[in-house]
Design an enzyme around this catalytic site. Sequence first.
Site, mmCIF file in Angstrom:
data_model
loop_
_atom_site.group_PDB
_atom_site.id
_atom_site.type_symbol
_atom_site.label_atom_id
_atom_site.label_comp_id
_atom_site.label_asym_id
_atom_site.label_seq_id
_atom_site.Cartn_x
_atom_site.Cartn_y
_atom_site.Cartn_z
ATOM 1 N N HIS A 133 0.845 -1.183 0.000
ATOM 2 C CA HIS A 133 0.000 0.000 0.000
ATOM 3 C C HIS A 133 0.885 1.239 0.000
ATOM 4 C CE1 HIS A 133 -4.019 -1.726 0.638
ATOM 5 N NE2 HIS A 133 -3.340 -2.734 1.112
ATOM 6 N N ARG A 390 -4.757 -10.918 -5.378
ATOM 7 C CA ARG A 390 -5.982 -10.200 -5.009
ATOM 8 C C ARG A 390 -6.559 -9.511 -6.235
ATOM 9 N NH1 ARG A 390 -7.939 -5.275 -1.179
ATOM 10 N NH2 ARG A 390 -6.203 -4.123 -2.074
ATOM 11 N N GLU A 500 -15.740 -5.780 2.998
ATOM 12 C CA GLU A 500 -15.146 -4.470 3.238
ATOM 13 C C GLU A 500 -16.127 -3.398 3.696
ATOM 14 O OE1 GLU A 500 -11.787 -3.520 0.409
ATOM 15 O OE2 GLU A 500 -12.848 -5.015 -0.774
ATOM 16 N N ASP A 537 -11.867 0.299 4.198
ATOM 17 C CA ASP A 537 -13.038 0.730 3.441
ATOM 18 C C ASP A 537 -14.296 0.738 4.284
ATOM 19 O OD1 ASP A 537 -12.381 1.266 0.504
ATOM 20 O OD2 ASP A 537 -11.269 -0.560 0.898
ATOM 21 N N ARG A 575 -5.675 -4.747 8.274
ATOM 22 C CA ARG A 575 -5.432 -3.499 9.010
ATOM 23 C C ARG A 575 -4.425 -2.614 8.283
ATOM 24 N NH1 ARG A 575 -7.194 -3.631 14.241
ATOM 25 N NH2 ARG A 575 -7.872 -5.630 15.067
ATOM 26 N N ARG A 707 -9.345 5.784 -2.650
ATOM 27 C CA ARG A 707 -8.903 4.718 -1.766
ATOM 28 C C ARG A 707 -8.783 5.231 -0.335
ATOM 29 N NH1 ARG A 707 -7.570 -0.017 -3.628
ATOM 30 N NH2 ARG A 707 -7.280 -0.327 -5.855
#
Length: 872
Positions: A133, A390, A500, A537, A575, A707
Amino acid sequence: MTVIPESLRLNVRILGELLGDTLLESHGPELFRKVEQIRRLGKAINRGDNDDPTPLTKVLSELEDKDILPIARSFNQFLNLANIAEQQYFSSAEAHSKDVLEDSIEDLVSNLGKDQVAGVLGKLNIELVLTAHPTEVTRRTLIRKYEKVSNALGDLSRTDLFSYEIDRTKERLRSTVDEIWYTDEVREERPTAVDEAKWGFAVIENSLWNAVPDFLRELDAVSRRKIGQGLSVDASPFHFYSWMGGDRDGNPNVTHTVTREVILLGRWMAADLYLRDIKELIATLSMDTVDSQFCAEFGLEETRNPYRAVMHQLRKKLQTTRQWAEDLINQTSIASGTPLQSQQELLEPLMGCYESLQRMGLNRVANGALLDTIRRVHCFGINLVPLDIRQDSERHVKAVDEIVRYLGLGDYTAWSEGQKQEFLLEQLQNKRPLLPRIWSPSADTQEVLDTCQVIAAEPEETLSHYIISMAQQPSDVLAVALLLRENGVRWNVPIVPLFETLDDLDRAPAVMQKLWSTPWYMEYSEGRQTVMIGYSDSAKDAGKITATWAQYKAQEKLVELSAQHDMSLMLFHGRGGTVGRGGGPVEKAMASQPPGSVPGKIRVTEQGEMIRYKFGLPRVAIRSLAVYVAAMLRATLEPNPAPKKEWRDLIEKMSGASLEHYRQIVRQDERFVPYFRSLTPEQELGKLALGSRPAKRKAAGGVESLRAIPWVFAWMQVRLNLPAWLGATQALQVALDDEPDILQEMLAQWPFFSAYIDLVEMVVGKADCSIAAYYEQQLVDTRYHDLGRLLRSDLKRLEALINQVKHQDVLLSHDPLLSQSIEVRAPYTDPLNYLQAELLKRERNAGQIDPELEQALKVTMAGISAGMRNTG
């Protein structure tokens, strides 16, 4: 009274003085005086000498353009150096009067007995998933230099150094600070997905490769002292996985070719690291007397130094594997020889030597470097970190729809959920291939199919789970199973739905109930299931407290359902680093879980800069691993009881009040989006080359498509920290009005709730309404100022409510070290905020600013992140 340890204050002062010397040498006394003036003004504001920021903002607004970048850099680098000093201190023995691991095991043994603790300890399974991320602002080259600073500080803390060694270490420190100052701190080019994977491998190479076996030695020693038995040879409480190169959700830069290259890079790096181990073992295992069983097993009856002979054979296999991977990566002709394909191929010769040494009575030799290598194999396997794949559920739906349409079977997207499930199960049980031989699917669908083919072609050990983002129905899981099978995957890839949004979390138990009631799926899953809970999210969708409570309830129901279906459930916690994305101390996170949801196993993402903070240095990594094990043991063996009915009723009411206010502001107030976009640097975040993934899932769309990471990042930059607290004021007010006694009981007796309050308190403690107001004054149209005043008033009310609930006068009274740490950073962080607001104003008014000023703007973003100790 100060609570910051003197050794930490001394190190911060040393680094600050060195940075000041470098600044003086590079830019002269005039600029140095300006930096000192700005620092003093910032300090005066935070000490309360004069809380009017006007003198500071006046100085900043009058700066010459040529001075802005070096001034921004000086404050940014001081904050980075202060963070290093803090990290180095907290990884030292001085910072820990108690041993978290030993104390936890001792307490558990005294409460439950040795056998029960030993049983859980021997089966612990903590899966840590390293993700890319885009939260790591700092360049890799600077990370390495920061490590050199940390090592030098550690050396200076030793008491056995000669004076010349002290002088040499100080000189090394001074030189490294110079290197840091003359290195641009902000990336010019966005890293590729492969670059991100290489960064992940570097964390293993530089830290975890040594930290894991060292930690296991510590755990073994503690276990022997407290339980009376050590760890088994194959003990592996930790396994590491990665999304770097596998996470294609909304990231068009992660393709099947990238995934394949990253797997090959992992194979290469693993072989290279094991070769370093084997080199040491060849030197260590010099004994020429072995038992006959070993010689017979490996055909070495006539061989001198048989242990070395076995290591030479293994070295040759590893060299072949490394060359094979390198040839494929470079797309050159492949060298002859067969690469290693499984963990067992590595373990067999190593265990053969280990067991022979044990039979020969050479236990200390067996349990030396050889045992470390064996434990590395159990932890890291043949490619260091097996990849998760993913992808968004929508991509799978589109792929199946294209197939169905091509075959003339109808419109898959128009079918009911029941029709979809019926079709998918029929195809999964049908031996006839579904995919047409001659077919030209869309580019997106072809990429989905190509990814499945990569999974089919790679060894099972190099891959882990297939994660479905935005999973909503059982058909989302069955569709992935069908696509994998149709593309030649012959092993049952664990398929993990990721729930989510608030609605998805509420729906999760029903989805899994349907799947676990389906005979085909039960056979496919082989009695094991991982379910991923999304934190980022869900909080963005519903607000922090509502999302947190929804996550708790979903886990409770999933645990109950899994028991009914005799399903071994592992919960996967997605997380982030910040409170707004589920972050927080591991101990509190584990203690907050519903009873039965941590049965000796758990899966957790470790994201962005948190990977560096927790695992970037070997000593820090060992401490982090110890905290994980201690927290896991407590959560497994002594889980907190389920909440009382009156607690549940009250938090439901609090959640409802919070959700209503949160969505009223974020979704219904037409002023919110323009206010957010003008107040924060959300639009300018694209200037920071943070990661390979775009800030939005879709190119078009508003805040809803943004995001969670840039959403949190943008609010943190302006010090309002809204995602972590919006709605909490209304929740606490309802509880205080209706059930104040029950609220106090929850705070005192329910770790889930007390952890939430502590984390919100920390976020509010880091916020600054006056700075947020300054951004508003400089950047926001007056039409939206009422909304800003409403939000800041809401935040101030929340601060008062937290103090009221906790019976304290000021925030963070229970954590004075954190309070002082925030206070110490403020004189350096605040000027960066005021400077950022000024630069944003200039750019937006002019449409474009000088490249050097744009660089200064990016530096302020990085510096504020360092000052807040988190980005997204």
